[in-house]
Enzyme design. Structure first.
Site, PDB file in Angstrom:
ATOM      1  N   LYS A   1      11.043  25.400 -10.467  1.00  0.00           N
ATOM      2  CA  LYS A   1      11.200  26.690  -9.778  1.00  0.00           C
ATOM      3  C   LYS A   1      11.878  27.684 -10.709  1.00  0.00           C
ATOM      4  CE  LYS A   1      13.035  28.465  -5.371  1.00  0.00           C
ATOM      5  NZ  LYS A   1      13.813  28.109  -4.161  1.00  0.00           N
TER       6      LYS A   1
ATOM      7  N   SER B   1      11.459  29.337   0.109  1.00  0.00           N
ATOM      8  CA  SER B   1      11.162  30.088  -1.094  1.00  0.00           C
ATOM      9  C   SER B   1      10.559  29.265  -2.235  1.00  0.00           C
ATOM     10  CB  SER B   1      12.439  30.758  -1.589  1.00  0.00           C
ATOM     11  OG  SER B   1      13.368  29.784  -2.010  1.00  0.00           O
TER      12      SER B   1
ATOM     13  N   SER C   1      14.491  26.106   1.934  1.00  0.00           N
ATOM     14  CA  SER C   1      13.549  26.496   0.879  1.00  0.00           C
ATOM     15  C   SER C   1      12.870  25.356   0.118  1.00  0.00           C
ATOM     16  CB  SER C   1      14.237  27.413  -0.132  1.00  0.00           C
ATOM     17  OG  SER C   1      14.305  28.716   0.389  1.00  0.00           O
TER      18      SER C   1
END
Lengths: 95, 498
Positions: free
Chosen positions: B80, B155, B179
């Site tokens: 990420k 996210s 997330s």
């Protein structure tokens, strides 16, 4: 509270249109979080429960042992800034 | 295929780490145009790392040599884009960090690198990990590989999509209010949010520091366990990290001839002794019919396997989301104050174009122009909740309610070992469906934020699909630092039903 005041506190300059959007969203979120007003808090009870936290202290010293590594790291960190001069980060006058 | 199976193939020379990386990049270049899971590809670095890994397998002649090669050696991973990898751009999905090159690597990256993991690239996310759909990224939306008209969740949407689309063997995500779990659920993959403090946050771009945690997104439970074991532990660079007290089950080491310790979970873990709590507050109106039915079916399966199912109550559940949306923005407003246009990420020319006259104008013009709408909303709310005259009513109140939510879970966990809930009330929604209604978007995290506020570990496990074929995730919540029980339970469940 005035939205302009919060924007200033948060250091955000936005267009008039964006401000209107933000203001609208802000009031709907605020209305949503206001549900917490219903919750009664027994402060004595809470005090009893708190705990389990402890401070973690360490000496204020660099962990990088090798002088070259220290230099490399500080060079890289300073390089991240948009404007630098002689190994310092450059900015406009603050006071 | 699992990491263990890949490792066996590497050993038997049936598969080469270099060839594997080559295939992955071929696939990414062809298919990621439609998915947009990646923001940055690390092709050159990845080939070097894969070659290093391959050398280790080629050099290992004796059984002893082979056993010394870590399971994760040569395994391709996506990261990420709010986790720093030295000398690689790290945007956090924001324009304000468009030109930011990470000066060092996060502890989790160092740990994986030492084991020989191959990093393929950085994945898309909601700006500064703020969102539930990956739509707030300044670099465009990620599409759900299961249905490209839908969001992958957020996210960590890019990471979940990369695993679901088979662009990598596993990915790292971060979870502040859901997330990792919610995108894993939307994309039909496994996601583990570890206990707060189980994994070092050093090198993770901070969003809300009392909530943030890094964790794995994987194709199966076994991989989640392997990656979690590799990244967990105390780190002197993160004072909130701790060494997990409880042993992690090591069923894979046995296969490799490693003797298990006496404390190993296997000797004590019995599915039939599990007590599982079902909180009635999590089965509310607004939850999709298919989600509810699938979760109920999964609970029945747990019962059939011998677990004792008990109805429990977490009375402050309905306040969790409101509490979260005061605590988190307050921490956000403080953490994002560092993006002042002076220290990070933007070129000189971008700044001089805005012609700031003084330092106040540097801060406000740059933040105004380069931060996105959701980041601004949360900064505003947090600034307000922390400001003089409102602090007690909002921030302090939320902190007190957080304690009540924590107490709910403590009481529940006196009776049960695990708690089962849905991950999200819905399956993956359409791109654009919720983006203009922040409160509606926030509701996607209604079942995950409570766990975050308390700092508990929780796993998102795929448990069937809706009638439209969209994945549904079961949330398995455990006691602090009892990831072992969660993982063992999920694995047993999976073995029986997949």
């Amino acid at each position: 509270m005035e939205i302009d005041h919060i924007l200033k506190l948060a250091r955000l300059e936005v267009s008039k249109e964006e401000k209107q959007h933000l203001e609208k969203d802000f009031s709907s979120i605020l209305e949503f979080v206001k549900t917490l007003d219903e919750v009664k808090i027994n402060k004595e009870e809470l005090k009893k429960q708190k705990g389990g936290f402890k401070n973690v202290m360490r000496k204020d010293e660099t962990k990088l042992k090798v002088k070259n590594e220290k230099l490399k790291m500080s060079e890289k960190l300073i390089k991240s800034a948009p404007e630098t001069k002689d190994g310092y980060i450059k900015t406009k006058q603050i006071l | 295929m699992t990491i263990t199976e890949l490792h066996q193939k590497f050993i038997k020379k049936e598969l080469s780490p270099v060839e594997m990386v080559k295939d992955y990049f071929k696939k990414i270049k062809k298919d990621d145009r439609e998915i947009h899971a990646f923001l940055t590809l690390m092709e050159d670095e990845a080939f070097l790392e894969a070659k290093e890994a391959e050398k280790k397998f080629l050099k290992a002649k004796s059984k002893n040599d082979i056993e010394k090669i870590p399971l994760l050696c040569g395994i391709p991973c996506a990261v990420k884009d709010n986790i720093l990898i030295e000398d690689v751009r790290c945007t956090a999905g924001s324009k304000i960090l468009e030109d930011y090159i990470a000066p060092y690597s996060a502890t989790v990256i160092e740990k994986l690198k030492n084991l020989g993991v191959v990093f393929l690239g950085k994945t898309n996310l909601d700006e500064f990990a703020m969102g539930a759909s990956t739509e707030t990224s300044a670099y465009g939306v990620t599409h759900n590989p299961i249905d490209k008209t839908r969001v992958p969740g957020g996210s960590s949407g890019g990471s979940a999509a990369a695993v679901a689309a088979d662009f990598c063997q596993f990915a790292l995500g971060s979870d502040t209010g859901g997330s990792i779990r919610q995108p894993a659920s939307f994309c039909g993959v496994v996601g583990l949010k570890p206990t707060y403090g189980a994994v070092s946050r050093y090198g993770l771009i901070a969003m809300a520091s009392s909530l943030d945690q890094i964790g794995p997104i994987t194709k199966n439970v076994e991989d989640a366990e392997i990656v979690f074991k590799a990244i967990k532990g105390k780190d002197s660079y993160d004072s909130t990290s701790v060494e997990s007290e409880f042993p992690i089950a090591e069923p894979y080491e046995a296969e490799r001839g490693v003797k298990r310790s006496k404390a190993s979970l296997d000797s004590t873990f019995q599915f039939s002794k599990l007590r599982i709590g079902i909180p009635k507050e999590y089965f509310i109106k607004g939850i999709e019919k298919d989600v509810k039915e699938n979760i109920e079916k999964a609970i029945e399966k747990f019962q059939k396997l011998g677990a004792k199912i008990e109805s429990i109550s977490l009375p402050h559940t309905k306040y969790a989301l409101a509490t979260y949306y005061l605590i988190m923005p307050s921490e956000v407003s403080s953490n994002l104050a560092r993006y002042d246009g002076i220290r990070y990420g933007l070129s000189k020319s971008k700044i001089s174009k805005l012609t700031p006259k003084n330092s106040f104008e540097i801060y406000s013009k740059i933040r105004g122009k380069y931060l996105g709408a959701e980041a601004k909303r949360r900064i505003l709310l947090g600034t307000f909740a922390l400001s003089a005259g409102y602090y007690d009513q909002y921030y302090l109140k939320a902190r007190m309610v957080r304690e009540l939510i924590k107490k709910d879970f403590e009481i529940a966990f006196q009776k049960v070992d695990l708690i089962l809930t849905p991950v999200s009330p819905t399956t993956a929604f359409k791109i654009g469906e919720n983006i203009n209604d922040p409160v509606k978007m926030y509701l996607s995290d209604i079942f995950t934020v409570g766990v975050s506020l308390v700092g508990l570990p929780a796993l998102s496990l795929p448990c069937g699909n809706s009638k439209e074929g969209l994945p549904i995730g079961l949330q398995i919540i455990g006691k602090p630092f009892k990831e072992n029980i969660i993982l063992k339970t999920a694995k047993t469940f999976d073995e029986f039903y997949s």
